[in-house]
Scaffold this motif. Structure first.
Motif, PDB file in Angstrom:
ATOM      1  N   LYS A 115       0.859  -1.187   0.000  1.00 14.00           N
ATOM      2  CA  LYS A 115       0.000   0.000   0.000  1.00 14.00           C
ATOM      3  C   LYS A 115       0.896   1.239   0.000  1.00 14.00           C
ATOM      4  N   ILE A 116       0.711   2.083  -1.013  1.00 17.04           N
ATOM      5  CA  ILE A 116       1.560   3.268  -1.167  1.00 17.04           C
ATOM      6  C   ILE A 116       0.740   4.527  -0.892  1.00 17.04           C
ATOM      7  N   ASP A 117       1.072   5.238   0.144  1.00 14.48           N
ATOM      8  CA  ASP A 117       0.420   6.515   0.447  1.00 14.48           C
ATOM      9  C   ASP A 117       1.143   7.676  -0.224  1.00 14.48           C
ATOM     10  N   GLU A 118       2.448   7.522  -0.389  1.00 17.98           N
ATOM     11  CA  GLU A 118       3.249   8.583  -1.000  1.00 17.98           C
ATOM     12  C   GLU A 118       4.544   7.982  -1.520  1.00 17.98           C
ATOM     13  N   TYR A 119       4.963   8.421  -2.694  1.00 21.68           N
ATOM     14  CA  TYR A 119       6.226   7.954  -3.259  1.00 21.68           C
ATOM     15  C   TYR A 119       7.358   8.901  -2.845  1.00 21.68           C
ATOM     16  N   PRO A 120       8.458   8.373  -2.322  1.00 19.07           N
ATOM     17  CA  PRO A 120       9.619   9.222  -2.030  1.00 19.07           C
ATOM     18  C   PRO A 120      10.110   9.908  -3.295  1.00 19.07           C
ATOM     19  N   LYS A 121      10.707  11.077  -3.111  1.00 19.43           N
ATOM     20  CA  LYS A 121      11.273  11.842  -4.216  1.00 19.43           C
ATOM     21  C   LYS A 121      12.802  11.790  -4.165  1.00 19.43           C
ATOM     22  N   TYR A 122      13.390  12.167  -5.276  1.00 17.86           N
ATOM     23  CA  TYR A 122      14.852  12.190  -5.368  1.00 17.86           C
ATOM     24  C   TYR A 122      15.434  13.042  -4.237  1.00 17.86           C
ATOM     25  N   GLY A 123      16.377  12.467  -3.505  1.00 16.75           N
ATOM     26  CA  GLY A 123      17.022  13.173  -2.405  1.00 16.75           C
ATOM     27  C   GLY A 123      16.434  12.887  -1.043  1.00 16.75           C
ATOM     28  N   ASP A 124      15.260  12.256  -0.984  1.00 14.08           N
ATOM     29  CA  ASP A 124      14.663  11.922   0.304  1.00 14.08           C
ATOM     30  C   ASP A 124      15.463  10.823   1.005  1.00 14.08           C
ATOM     31  N   LYS A 125      15.415  10.831   2.314  1.00 21.73           N
ATOM     32  CA  LYS A 125      16.070   9.788   3.100  1.00 21.73           C
ATOM     33  C   LYS A 125      15.131   8.595   3.226  1.00 21.73           C
ATOM     34  N   ILE A 126      15.633   7.415   2.876  1.00 27.84           N
ATOM     35  CA  ILE A 126      14.802   6.210   2.829  1.00 27.84           C
ATOM     36  C   ILE A 126      15.294   5.179   3.837  1.00 27.84           C
ATOM     37  N   VAL A 127      14.352   4.663   4.636  1.00 33.20           N
ATOM     38  CA  VAL A 127      14.633   3.592   5.587  1.00 33.20           C
ATOM     39  C   VAL A 127      13.495   2.580   5.503  1.00 33.20           C
ATOM     40  N   ALA A 128      13.838   1.301   5.366  1.00 36.56           N
ATOM     41  CA  ALA A 128      12.842   0.236   5.383  1.00 36.56           C
ATOM     42  C   ALA A 128      12.958  -0.535   6.698  1.00 36.56           C
ATOM     43  N   LYS A 129      11.835  -0.777   7.332  1.00 37.31           N
ATOM     44  CA  LYS A 129      11.788  -1.535   8.587  1.00 37.31           C
ATOM     45  C   LYS A 129      11.022  -2.824   8.343  1.00 37.31           C
ATOM     46  N   THR A 130      11.552  -3.933   8.797  1.00 39.42           N
ATOM     47  CA  THR A 130      10.902  -5.218   8.550  1.00 39.42           C
ATOM     48  C   THR A 130      10.965  -6.117   9.769  1.00 39.42           C
ATOM     49  N   TRP A 131      10.051  -7.078   9.802  1.00 42.35           N
ATOM     50  CA  TRP A 131      10.017  -8.068  10.882  1.00 42.35           C
ATOM     51  C   TRP A 131       9.189  -9.264  10.423  1.00 42.35           C
ATOM     52  N   SER A 132       9.403 -10.399  11.057  1.00 45.71           N
ATOM     53  CA  SER A 132       8.618 -11.603  10.791  1.00 45.71           C
ATOM     54  C   SER A 132       7.518 -11.743  11.838  1.00 45.71           C
ATOM     55  N   GLN A 133       6.397 -12.292  11.411  1.00 43.71           N
ATOM     56  CA  GLN A 133       5.314 -12.571  12.338  1.00 43.71           C
ATOM     57  C   GLN A 133       5.429 -14.003  12.866  1.00 43.71           C
ATOM     58  N   SER A 134       4.762 -14.271  13.968  1.00 46.33           N
ATOM     59  CA  SER A 134       4.738 -15.627  14.509  1.00 46.33           C
ATOM     60  C   SER A 134       4.032 -16.560  13.524  1.00 46.33           C
ATOM     61  N   VAL A 135       4.463 -17.803  13.491  1.00 49.22           N
ATOM     62  CA  VAL A 135       3.880 -18.780  12.575  1.00 49.22           C
ATOM     63  C   VAL A 135       2.509 -19.217  13.078  1.00 49.22           C
ATOM     64  N   THR A 136       1.502 -19.081  12.220  1.00 50.09           N
ATOM     65  CA  THR A 136       0.158 -19.555  12.544  1.00 50.09           C
ATOM     66  C   THR A 136      -0.211 -20.786  11.725  1.00 50.09           C
ATOM     67  N   GLN A 137       0.564 -21.042  10.652  1.00 48.50           N
ATOM     68  CA  GLN A 137       0.366 -22.229   9.834  1.00 48.50           C
ATOM     69  C   GLN A 137       1.735 -22.876   9.619  1.00 48.50           C
ATOM     70  N   ILE A 138       1.768 -24.197   9.554  1.00 50.84           N
ATOM     71  CA  ILE A 138       3.052 -24.895   9.539  1.00 50.84           C
ATOM     72  C   ILE A 138       3.790 -24.756   8.208  1.00 50.84           C
ATOM     73  N   PHE A 139       3.093 -24.310   7.155  1.00 53.50           N
ATOM     74  CA  PHE A 139       3.748 -24.254   5.845  1.00 53.50           C
ATOM     75  C   PHE A 139       3.986 -22.840   5.322  1.00 53.50           C
ATOM     76  N   ASN A 140       3.562 -21.813   6.046  1.00 51.83           N
ATOM     77  CA  ASN A 140       3.871 -20.473   5.560  1.00 51.83           C
ATOM     78  C   ASN A 140       4.020 -19.490   6.703  1.00 51.83           C
ATOM     79  N   VAL A 141       4.697 -18.396   6.405  1.00 54.41           N
ATOM     80  CA  VAL A 141       4.983 -17.370   7.396  1.00 54.41           C
ATOM     81  C   VAL A 141       4.868 -16.004   6.721  1.00 54.41           C
ATOM     82  N   SER A 142       4.599 -14.972   7.513  1.00 50.83           N
ATOM     83  CA  SER A 142       4.433 -13.619   6.984  1.00 50.83           C
ATOM     84  C   SER A 142       5.594 -12.731   7.410  1.00 50.83           C
ATOM     85  N   ARG A 143       5.943 -11.835   6.525  1.00 49.82           N
ATOM     86  CA  ARG A 143       6.918 -10.782   6.819  1.00 49.82           C
ATOM     87  C   ARG A 143       6.267  -9.445   6.481  1.00 49.82           C
ATOM     88  N   ASP A 144       6.348  -8.483   7.409  1.00 54.90           N
ATOM     89  CA  ASP A 144       5.744  -7.177   7.192  1.00 54.90           C
ATOM     90  C   ASP A 144       6.807  -6.096   7.042  1.00 54.90           C
TER      91      ASP A 144
END
Length: 240
Positions: A62-91
């Motif tokens: 979901k994109i609310d706004e696109y960064p522009k040239y020169g903006d400072k960019i940081v991505a934050k990520t984490w894994s969620q707990s497993v709720t099914q034995i064959f797949n996992v989510s990363r946000d």
């Protein structure tokens, strides 16, 4: 474990208007996930050499706004707990000058590269990632991409050697490049997508010729990618 990934964009990451390409958004998020794997001691390349691979099945961005040239960019990520034995989510949370401008989630399975079948995700593997009890979207199950029977345009595309990754399949981000080739010119040039969904059905392999087909359905731009044998490989949904 929350992992922050600082990214310094290069000129090729931007559109002519100075906005960050959606392809670059996915690249940055993917690289933040790789940084998390390295920090967790789960090297992607080492796993591939053991004929096991984390395989991506879904994106929702979901994109609310696109960064522009020169903006400072940081991505934050984490894994969620497993709720099914064959797949996992990363946000993901994507920050532009300290403000969240993009959020996303992905779904993953562990694939046995010898048999081509998903494996049970072991608890000790997930424990390395130190899962967090946080989700960027309320929905537990991602909505399906609209079904399409009739397409208004299609294009054949020959895969290139450079499209193939270390798992001997077309790299997951390359399917977005294929989809861009079949979008209407005015849609492609607008650079204003607010939502992107991708579902991977089956991998495209080296030397395969594919067909990308486009349709407008349910207020979305839909692209289906088919293999040379007519098998559906990937579905993409773009919302402006």
């Amino acid at each position: 474990m929350f992992v922050e990934f600082n990214y310094q964009p290069v000129l090729e990451d931007y559109n002519k208007d100075g906005s960050l390409k959606i392809e670059s958004v996915l690249k940055i998020l993917e690289n933040s996930g790789n940084a998390h794997s390295d920090k967790a001691g789960d090297s992607i390349l080492d796993r591939s050499q053991k004929k096991l691979a984390w395989v991506l099945t879904d994106w929702k961005i979901k994109i609310d706004e696109y960064p522009k040239y020169g903006d400072k960019i940081v991505a934050k990520t984490w894994s969620q707990s497993v709720t099914q034995i064959f797949n996992v989510s990363r946000d993901f949370e994507f920050y532009c000058n300290g403000k969240i401008c993009i959020t996303g989630t992905t779904r993953w399975v562990v694939l046995d590269l010898t048999t081509g079948r998903p494996c049970k995700i072991e608890k000790d593997l997930i424990a390395k990632y130190e899962p967090e009890d946080k989700s960027v979207f309320e929905e537990v199950k991602l909505a399906k991409i609209p079904a399409v029977q009739e397409f208004s345009f299609e294009k054949e595309i020959q895969t290139r050697r450079s499209d193939i990754d270390f798992n001997d399949h077309v790299h997951n981000l390359t399917y977005l490049d294929y989809a861009m080739e079949v979008l209407p010119e005015q849609v492609y040039n607008a650079h204003d997508f607010s939502l992107l969904r991708i579902t991977y059905k089956s991998p495209v392999k080296a030397g395969e010729k594919i067909t990308a087909k486009y349709a407008f359905a349910e207020d979305s731009h839909i692209v289906y990618i088919f293999g040379g044998d007519g098998e559906l490989k990937t579905q993409l949904q773009f919302v402006q």
